[in-house]
Design an enzyme around this catalytic site. Structure first.
Site, PDB file in Angstrom:
ATOM      1  N   GLY A  12       0.822  -1.207   0.000  1.00  0.00           N
ATOM      2  CA  GLY A  12       0.000   0.000   0.000  1.00  0.00           C
ATOM      3  C   GLY A  12       0.854   1.254   0.000  1.00  0.00           C
ATOM      4  O   GLY A  12       2.078   1.196   0.152  1.00  0.00           O
ATOM      5  N   LYS A  16      -0.728   5.286  -5.569  1.00  0.00           N
ATOM      6  CA  LYS A  16      -1.838   4.953  -6.472  1.00  0.00           C
ATOM      7  C   LYS A  16      -2.693   6.185  -6.769  1.00  0.00           C
ATOM      8  O   LYS A  16      -3.156   6.372  -7.891  1.00  0.00           O
ATOM      9  CB  LYS A  16      -2.726   3.856  -5.843  1.00  0.00           C
ATOM     10  N   ASN A  38      -9.978   2.761   4.876  1.00  0.00           N
ATOM     11  CA  ASN A  38      -8.627   2.408   5.349  1.00  0.00           C
ATOM     12  C   ASN A  38      -7.608   2.969   4.345  1.00  0.00           C
ATOM     13  O   ASN A  38      -6.457   3.211   4.691  1.00  0.00           O
ATOM     14  CB  ASN A  38      -8.455   0.884   5.511  1.00  0.00           C
ATOM     15  N   GLY A  40      -5.844   5.730   1.915  1.00  0.00           N
ATOM     16  CA  GLY A  40      -5.591   7.163   1.924  1.00  0.00           C
ATOM     17  C   GLY A  40      -4.789   7.474   0.675  1.00  0.00           C
ATOM     18  O   GLY A  40      -3.635   7.085   0.565  1.00  0.00           O
ATOM     19  N   THR A 298      -1.303   8.252   5.389  1.00  0.00           N
ATOM     20  CA  THR A 298      -2.253   9.271   4.947  1.00  0.00           C
ATOM     21  C   THR A 298      -3.535   9.187   5.779  1.00  0.00           C
ATOM     22  O   THR A 298      -4.216  10.183   6.005  1.00  0.00           O
ATOM     23  CB  THR A 298      -2.598   9.040   3.451  1.00  0.00           C
ATOM     24  N   THR A 299      -3.876   7.980   6.236  1.00  0.00           N
ATOM     25  CA  THR A 299      -5.118   7.795   6.972  1.00  0.00           C
ATOM     26  C   THR A 299      -4.899   7.925   8.473  1.00  0.00           C
ATOM     27  O   THR A 299      -5.656   8.590   9.167  1.00  0.00           O
ATOM     28  CB  THR A 299      -5.730   6.413   6.611  1.00  0.00           C
ATOM     29  N   ARG A 302       0.459   7.230  11.084  1.00  0.00           N
ATOM     30  CA  ARG A 302       1.515   6.392  11.679  1.00  0.00           C
ATOM     31  C   ARG A 302       2.767   6.420  10.811  1.00  0.00           C
ATOM     32  O   ARG A 302       2.674   6.441   9.589  1.00  0.00           O
ATOM     33  CB  ARG A 302       1.041   4.932  11.773  1.00  0.00           C
ATOM     34  N   PRO A 303       3.950   6.386  11.432  1.00  0.00           N
ATOM     35  CA  PRO A 303       5.171   6.317  10.627  1.00  0.00           C
ATOM     36  C   PRO A 303       5.205   4.998   9.848  1.00  0.00           C
ATOM     37  O   PRO A 303       4.827   3.961  10.376  1.00  0.00           O
ATOM     38  CB  PRO A 303       6.307   6.362  11.651  1.00  0.00           C
TER      39      PRO A 303
END
Ligand code: GDP
Ligand code: IMO
Ligand code: MG
Length: 427
Positions: A12, A16, A38, A40, A298-299, A302-303
Site C-alpha cells: 500500500g 496509487k 482504510n 488514503g 495518509t489515513t 503512523r510512521p
C-alpha cells in the site's frame, strides 16, 4: 474499450492516488472496487494537496464519472465528510455514483475493530480501526447491510435489529464493551440515507455500457498485493482483495473486459502496521527514507516502516495480478544515496528462495540477498523523459524492470501531477 486496472504492488501507499490522477485525464470513468476508508490516496495538483479515502481520485476532473463499486465497504459519515471537504475546495462531486450492492460500515464494526485488536495483544494486526475487517466479516457471514438496504427504512430497521441483537451480545459477553442503541443508529443512518440517495446506481451497468461504447475505464485499487486476504502476508493483511482480479468482482464485470493491469511500485519498499517485511531497514538508512519520502500514513498518520526494493515481491505481484507494466514511484527519494540495494531473493539456511513464501515462519527466517548499484546525486524532480534521468537512475530502473519481468510505463519523480515521466499513457 481500453480498461486499465491500477493496483498497489507492495504493502500500500505506493502512490496509487497520484498515478490514478495522472491517468484519469484520459479516462471517462474511474472506479474504486475494494477496500474502504482504510485507504488514503494523495493527489497534488499545483500547490493543492488532496487526501481521498473513498472517492476515486478521478473526482478532481470535473467531467469524469467516478464510481464506488459493490466491492467497497462504505462508512457513510466518512463519505459525507469527504464530499463536504471536496465541495469546500470547489470540486464538483455530482458525477459520483455509488453501487447499491456496496456494504455499509456500521458503528459496531468500528467498535469491534477496536476491541478485537486490543484483545489480540502482541498479535495485533495494526489495523486502521475503521471497521473494515468486521464489515467484510458480516458480508461473508451474509448478515451485512448494503447501500440498497440503507435506502429502504423498513429493511434497514429489520437488519439492524438482527445485527444489534448479535453484536451487543458479542460486545458485552466477549469483549466487556458497551453496546449500541437502535434508535440512535436509526436516526443517524436515515440522515445519511437522505443525503446519499441521489448517488445510488446499479454501477455495473454504467461501466458495462461505457466499455461497450468504447469509453476508457480506469479501476483504482486500494492497498497492495501483500495486504491481499489470500495472497498477502496473512494474517497481517486487510480483509479485501487488492489484487487485479478483484476489480471484476468488486465492479461487476467479466475478466475479458480488462485490457491492461498497471502495478504501482515504489522505488523502495514501505509498510504500515504489523507483520513481516524482509527488506526493512531499522537503521539510519530506513530513517532517511522515512524522512525524505515523508513516509507517514495518509489515513492514520503512523510512521511507515521503510526498506530496500524487493524484487521477490515485484515478481510475485507481476504473477498474481498479471501486470502488463508498472509505474515506479518516488524515484526522486533515492537521489543522493551513494549505493542502492535491490533484494533479488531470500536466503534461508543454504537455500535461496525466489518466490514469495506462504509461511510467515519461513519468511521470518529469510535474509534478503542484495545486489548493489551505484546511486545518483543530480536532482531529477524536473525530468520529463527517461533520457533526462542520470545514467545511474536509468540503470536502476532497467534492473528493476528486468528483475520484475515487466516493463515500466510511468516513473514518479515528485509529488505533483506534472512530476511524472510517461512512457506509455496506457489509454
Ligand atoms: P496511495 O495510498 O498508494 O495512493 O499512496 P499515498 O498517497 O498514501 O502515499 C504516497 C505518498 O507519496 C503521497 O504523499 C504522495 O504525494 C507521494 N508521492 C507519490 N508519487 C511520488 C513521487 O513520485 N515522488 C515523491 N516524492 N512523492 C510521491
Ligand atoms: P492505501 O490504499 C497501507 C494496512 C493496515 C494494517 C492492515 C489491516 O492507502 O494504500 P485494515 O484497517 O485494512 O483492516 O488494516 O492493512 N492498510 C494499509 N496500509 N495503505 C493502505 O491503503 C492500507 N489499508 C490498510 O495498516 O496493517
Ligand atoms: Mg495510502
Amino acid at each position: 474499450m481500453p480498461s486499465v486496472v491500477l493496483i498497489g504492488a507492495q504493502w500500500g501507499d505506493e502512490g496509487k492516488g497520484k498515478v490514478t490522477d495522472v491517468l484519469a485525464e484520459k479516462a471517462d470513468i474511474v472506479v474504486r472496487y475494494q477496500g474502504g476508508n482504510n485507504a488514503g490516496h494523495t493527489v497534488v495538483v499545483g500547490e493543492e494537496e488532496f487526501k481521498l479515502h473513498l472517492i476515486p481520485s478521478g473526482i478532481l476532473y470535473p467531467d469524469k464519472t467516478c464510481i464506488i463499486g459493490n466491492g467497497v465497504v462504505i462508512d457513510p459519515a466518512v463519505l459525507l465528510e469527504e464530499l463536504e471537504y471536496l465541495a469546500a475546495r470547489g470540486i464538483n462531486t455530482n458525477n459520483l455514483r455509488i453501487s447499491l450492492r456496496a456494504h455499509i460500515i456500521m458503528p459496531y464494526h468500528k467498535k469491534l475493530d477496536e476491541v478485537i485488536e486490543e484483545s489480540k495483544g502482541d498479535a495485533k494486526i495494526g489495523t486502521t480501526k475503521r471497521g473494515i475487517g468486521p464489515a467484510y466479516m458480516d458480508k461473508a457471514a451474509r448478515v451485512g447491510i448494503r447501500f440498497v438496504d440503507l435506502l429502504d427504512r423498513d429493511e434497514f430497521s429489520l437488519l439492524l435489529d438482527r445485527n444489534l441483537k448479535e453484536k451487543n451480545n458479542l460486545l458485552a459477553k466477549v469483549y466487556a464493551a458497551d453496546g449500541f442503541n437502535k434508535d440512535t443508529i436509526m436516526k443517524e443512518y436515515m440522515g445519511y440515507a437522505d443525503l446519499l440517495r441521489k448517488y445510488a446506481a446499479d454501477t455495473s451497468i454504467i461501466i458495462y455500457d461505457a466499455l461497450k461504447a468504447g469509453k476508457n475505464v480506469l479501476f483504482e485499487g486500494a492497498q497492495g498485493t501483500l495486504l491481499d486476504l489470500d495472497h498477502g502476508t496473512y494474517p497481517y493483511v486487510t480483509s479485501s482483495h487488492p489484487i487485479a482480479g478483484a476489480a471484476c468482482v468488486g465492479a461487476g464485470l467479466g475478466p475479458t473486459e480488462i485490457t491492461k493491469v498497471l502495478g504501482i511500485i515504489k522505488a523502495y519498499t514501505t509498510r504500515v502496521g504489523e507483520g513481516p517485511f524482509p527488506t526493512e531497514l531499522l537503521d539510519e538508512t530506513g530513517l532517511h527514507l522515512r524522512d525524505k519520502g515523508h513516509e507517514y500514513g495518509t489515513t492514520t498518520g503512523r510512521p511507515r516502516r521503510c526498506g530496500w526494493f524487493d524484487a521477490v515481491i515485484a515478481r510475485y505481484t507481476v504473477r498474481v495480478s498479471g501486470l502488463t507494466s508498472m509505474a515506479v514511484t518516488k524515484l526522486d527519494v533515492l537521489t543522493g544515496m551513494d549505493t542502492l540495494k535491490i533484494c533479488t531473493g531470500y536466503r534461508r539456511g543454504n537455500e535461496i528462495i525466489r518466490d514469495f513464501p506462504a509461511s510467515l515462519k519461513t519468511l521470518a527466517g529469510c535474509e534478503p540477498v542484495y545486489e548493489e548499484m551505484p546511486g545518483w546525486h543530480d536532482d531529477i524532480t524536473s525530468a520529463k523523459a527517461f533520457a533526462d534521468l542520470p545514467a545511474a537512475a536509468q540503470n536502476y530502473l532497467n534492473r528493476l524492470s528486468e528483475l520484475a519481468g515487466t516493463p515500466i510505463s510511468i516513473i514518479g519523480v515528485g509529488t505533483r501531477r506534472t512530476q511524472t515521466i510517461i512512457m506509455d499513457s496506457l489509454f
